[in-house]
Write a protein that holds these residues in place. Structure first.
Motif, PDB file in Angstrom:
ATOM      1  N   LEU A 289       0.825  -1.201   0.000  1.00  0.00           N
ATOM      2  CA  LEU A 289       0.000   0.000   0.000  1.00  0.00           C
ATOM      3  C   LEU A 289       0.861   1.253   0.000  1.00  0.00           C
ATOM      4  N   ASN A 290       0.340   2.328  -0.613  1.00  0.00           N
ATOM      5  CA  ASN A 290       0.971   3.637  -0.443  1.00  0.00           C
ATOM      6  C   ASN A 290       0.898   4.029   1.024  1.00  0.00           C
ATOM      7  N   GLN A 291       1.934   4.644   1.524  1.00  0.00           N
ATOM      8  CA  GLN A 291       1.910   5.172   2.885  1.00  0.00           C
ATOM      9  C   GLN A 291       1.245   6.549   2.890  1.00  0.00           C
ATOM     10  N   TYR A 292       0.407   6.800   3.857  1.00  0.00           N
ATOM     11  CA  TYR A 292      -0.261   8.097   3.921  1.00  0.00           C
ATOM     12  C   TYR A 292       0.654   9.137   4.555  1.00  0.00           C
ATOM     13  N   ASP A 293       0.434  10.382   4.172  1.00  0.00           N
ATOM     14  CA  ASP A 293       1.217  11.508   4.671  1.00  0.00           C
ATOM     15  C   ASP A 293       0.317  12.367   5.554  1.00  0.00           C
ATOM     16  N   THR A 294       0.480  12.259   6.857  1.00  0.00           N
ATOM     17  CA  THR A 294      -0.400  12.975   7.785  1.00  0.00           C
ATOM     18  C   THR A 294      -0.286  14.494   7.657  1.00  0.00           C
ATOM     19  N   SER A 295       0.839  14.975   7.152  1.00  0.00           N
ATOM     20  CA  SER A 295       1.037  16.425   7.053  1.00  0.00           C
ATOM     21  C   SER A 295       0.131  17.062   6.007  1.00  0.00           C
ATOM     22  N   THR A 296      -0.441  16.242   5.113  1.00  0.00           N
ATOM     23  CA  THR A 296      -1.310  16.787   4.056  1.00  0.00           C
ATOM     24  C   THR A 296      -2.780  16.431   4.253  1.00  0.00           C
ATOM     25  N   PHE A 297      -3.124  15.861   5.395  1.00  0.00           N
ATOM     26  CA  PHE A 297      -4.513  15.469   5.623  1.00  0.00           C
ATOM     27  C   PHE A 297      -5.466  16.660   5.538  1.00  0.00           C
ATOM     28  N   TYR A 298      -5.061  17.793   6.124  1.00  0.00           N
ATOM     29  CA  TYR A 298      -5.979  18.919   6.271  1.00  0.00           C
ATOM     30  C   TYR A 298      -5.476  20.197   5.609  1.00  0.00           C
ATOM     31  N   THR A 299      -4.534  20.070   4.705  1.00  0.00           N
ATOM     32  CA  THR A 299      -4.038  21.244   3.991  1.00  0.00           C
ATOM     33  C   THR A 299      -5.014  21.604   2.869  1.00  0.00           C
ATOM     34  N   PRO A 300      -5.026  22.857   2.430  1.00  0.00           N
ATOM     35  CA  PRO A 300      -6.014  23.281   1.430  1.00  0.00           C
ATOM     36  C   PRO A 300      -5.660  22.950  -0.008  1.00  0.00           C
ATOM     37  N   ASP A 301      -4.495  22.338  -0.251  1.00  0.00           N
ATOM     38  CA  ASP A 301      -4.079  22.072  -1.626  1.00  0.00           C
ATOM     39  C   ASP A 301      -5.071  21.136  -2.313  1.00  0.00           C
ATOM     40  N   PRO A 302      -5.528  21.482  -3.521  1.00  0.00           N
ATOM     41  CA  PRO A 302      -6.512  20.659  -4.210  1.00  0.00           C
ATOM     42  C   PRO A 302      -5.954  19.401  -4.869  1.00  0.00           C
ATOM     43  N   VAL A 303      -4.637  19.235  -4.837  1.00  0.00           N
ATOM     44  CA  VAL A 303      -4.007  18.075  -5.479  1.00  0.00           C
ATOM     45  C   VAL A 303      -3.118  17.309  -4.507  1.00  0.00           C
ATOM     46  N   ILE A 304      -2.142  17.983  -3.910  1.00  0.00           N
ATOM     47  CA  ILE A 304      -1.139  17.312  -3.086  1.00  0.00           C
ATOM     48  C   ILE A 304      -1.780  16.704  -1.837  1.00  0.00           C
ATOM     49  N   GLY A 305      -1.559  15.413  -1.681  1.00  0.00           N
ATOM     50  CA  GLY A 305      -2.125  14.701  -0.553  1.00  0.00           C
ATOM     51  C   GLY A 305      -3.612  14.456  -0.679  1.00  0.00           C
ATOM     52  N   TYR A 306      -4.144  14.713  -1.872  1.00  0.00           N
ATOM     53  CA  TYR A 306      -5.596  14.617  -2.086  1.00  0.00           C
ATOM     54  C   TYR A 306      -5.909  13.711  -3.274  1.00  0.00           C
ATOM     55  N   THR A 307      -5.494  14.126  -4.461  1.00  0.00           N
ATOM     56  CA  THR A 307      -5.768  13.313  -5.652  1.00  0.00           C
ATOM     57  C   THR A 307      -4.497  12.804  -6.327  1.00  0.00           C
ATOM     58  N   ASP A 308      -3.338  12.989  -5.678  1.00  0.00           N
ATOM     59  CA  ASP A 308      -2.085  12.607  -6.335  1.00  0.00           C
ATOM     60  C   ASP A 308      -1.513  11.280  -5.843  1.00  0.00           C
ATOM     61  N   TYR A 309      -2.219  10.563  -4.972  1.00  0.00           N
ATOM     62  CA  TYR A 309      -1.734   9.246  -4.558  1.00  0.00           C
ATOM     63  C   TYR A 309      -1.845   8.282  -5.758  1.00  0.00           C
ATOM     64  N   PRO A 310      -0.786   7.543  -6.066  1.00  0.00           N
ATOM     65  CA  PRO A 310      -0.789   6.715  -7.279  1.00  0.00           C
ATOM     66  C   PRO A 310      -1.608   5.439  -7.151  1.00  0.00           C
ATOM     67  N   PHE A 311      -2.133   5.005  -8.276  1.00  0.00           N
ATOM     68  CA  PHE A 311      -2.781   3.701  -8.382  1.00  0.00           C
ATOM     69  C   PHE A 311      -1.723   2.623  -8.564  1.00  0.00           C
ATOM     70  N   PHE A 312      -2.067   1.396  -8.212  1.00  0.00           N
ATOM     71  CA  PHE A 312      -1.147   0.288  -8.455  1.00  0.00           C
ATOM     72  C   PHE A 312      -1.162  -0.038  -9.937  1.00  0.00           C
ATOM     73  N   VAL A 313       0.029  -0.192 -10.503  1.00  0.00           N
ATOM     74  CA  VAL A 313       0.138  -0.456 -11.946  1.00  0.00           C
ATOM     75  C   VAL A 313       0.432  -1.928 -12.162  1.00  0.00           C
TER      76      VAL A 313
END
Length: 313
Positions: A289-313
């Motif tokens: 599994l991808n490891q989660y980054d707690t520092s980006t859980f509640y940041t306002p960025d619309p991409v980083i830590g939100y929709t940029d986690y990769p899918f398994f290829v």
């Protein structure tokens, strides 16, 4: 780039409990892995944003159940900056394309509410009442916080009255088969605790049977050092007649074990689903599994830590 995750899990995955189908009332689920409600604080000005379309769509599988982040139903119900609301027409309209994107992939979408709201106008399949984590409903339930002396305080029956009245009101409005509730009787979130959490949980589970709601979602109790369980949700599981959902730090093995031991019907995943938009597929293949980054859980960025986690290829 977003991957196509619309298809249900493969037939060969049926050997593990998490990936078996389940009938939750009128909803047919293709697997038992649920996206837990996760506050992300990216709804600027309390209005859901277009980037949430991709976020929820990424985590949708055909026949999969998703629970939206906690959503307030009035301007006085808000407690977190840039958490979504659903009390204005602008907010309702902003939710619609997000819900449509989930439905387009065959997903089932519940909206988590703190109070009664106008959720049906946004197109959600149902609602989850937030009766956990020390927020308003739980503040009524727990005896270490509720010091009222009227019909909503004192006895266990009185303290649970407010929450059950909300369940009844929403069930009457949209149908009990579209209603769930989340409870955390064992956890002292926001300094909200009870002297007899097992008795409280059991009373709520038994009382909820009167309404015939779709599911009861319970946050698991913590563990002592060494892994010894402090308290158990099993009495609630046995008492509740509907679908029983559990959450609280499960991994693949733990979720499978909870289902195999009949401690729950469904398992909700938060942080692991946040970091792995294709979590059901990864569980099927049993890959890292991808490891989660707690520092980006509640940041306002619309991409980083939100929709940029990769899918398994």
């Amino acid at each position: 780039m977003e991957k196509d995750s619309t298809s249900a899990v493969g037939a060969d995955a049926l050997a593990i409990p998490l990936l078996t189908p389940y009938q939750m009332g009128k909803f047919h689920l293709s697997h038992r892995i649920v996206l837990a409600p996760l506050t992300r604080q990216r709804s600027y000005g309390y209005v859901p944003q277009p980037h949430a379309i991709l976020y929820y769509s990424q985590r949708t599988t055909k026949g999969g159940l998703l629970i939206a982040e906690a959503t307030a139903v009035s301007d006085t119900a808000q407690g977190y900056k840039d958490a979504p609301g659903i009390w204005t027409e602008e907010q309702v309209e902003a939710w619609k394309p997000i819900v449509d994107a989930v439905h387009a992939k065959g997903g089932i979408f519940f909206c988590q509410l703190w109070h009664v709201g106008r959720v049906s106008n946004a197109g959600f399949d149902g609602v989850e009442i937030h009766g956990a984590h020390g927020f308003l409903i739980e503040q009524f339930m727990k005896d270490q916080v509720n010091d009222r002396t009227d019909q909503y305080g004192g006895s266990q029956e009185n303290r649970c009255r407010f929450g059950l009245e909300i369940v009844e009101a929403i069930s009457n409005e949209i149908g009990a088969d579209r209603v769930g509730i989340r409870l955390s009787p064992f956890a002292p979130y926001n300094q909200c605790s009870d002297s007899k959490p097992e008795a409280l949980g059991l009373y709520m589970a038994e009382s909820l049977n009167r309404y015939g709601i779709a599911y009861c979602h319970v946050v698991e109790p913590g563990q002592k050092t060494g892994g010894e369980q402090l308290l158990s949700v099993l009495p609630m599981r046995k008492a509740f007649n509907g679908s029983f959902m559990t959450s609280g730090g499960f991994d693949r093995e733990g979720g499978n074990r909870a289902l195999a031991e009949n401690r729950a019907d469904l398992v909700a995943y938060g942080r692991w689903f946040l970091a792995n938009p294709d979590l059901p597929r990864r569980f099927e293949l049993n890959v890292p599994l991808n490891q989660y980054d707690t520092s980006t859980f509640y940041t306002p960025d619309p991409v980083i830590g939100y929709t940029d986690y990769p899918f398994f290829v």
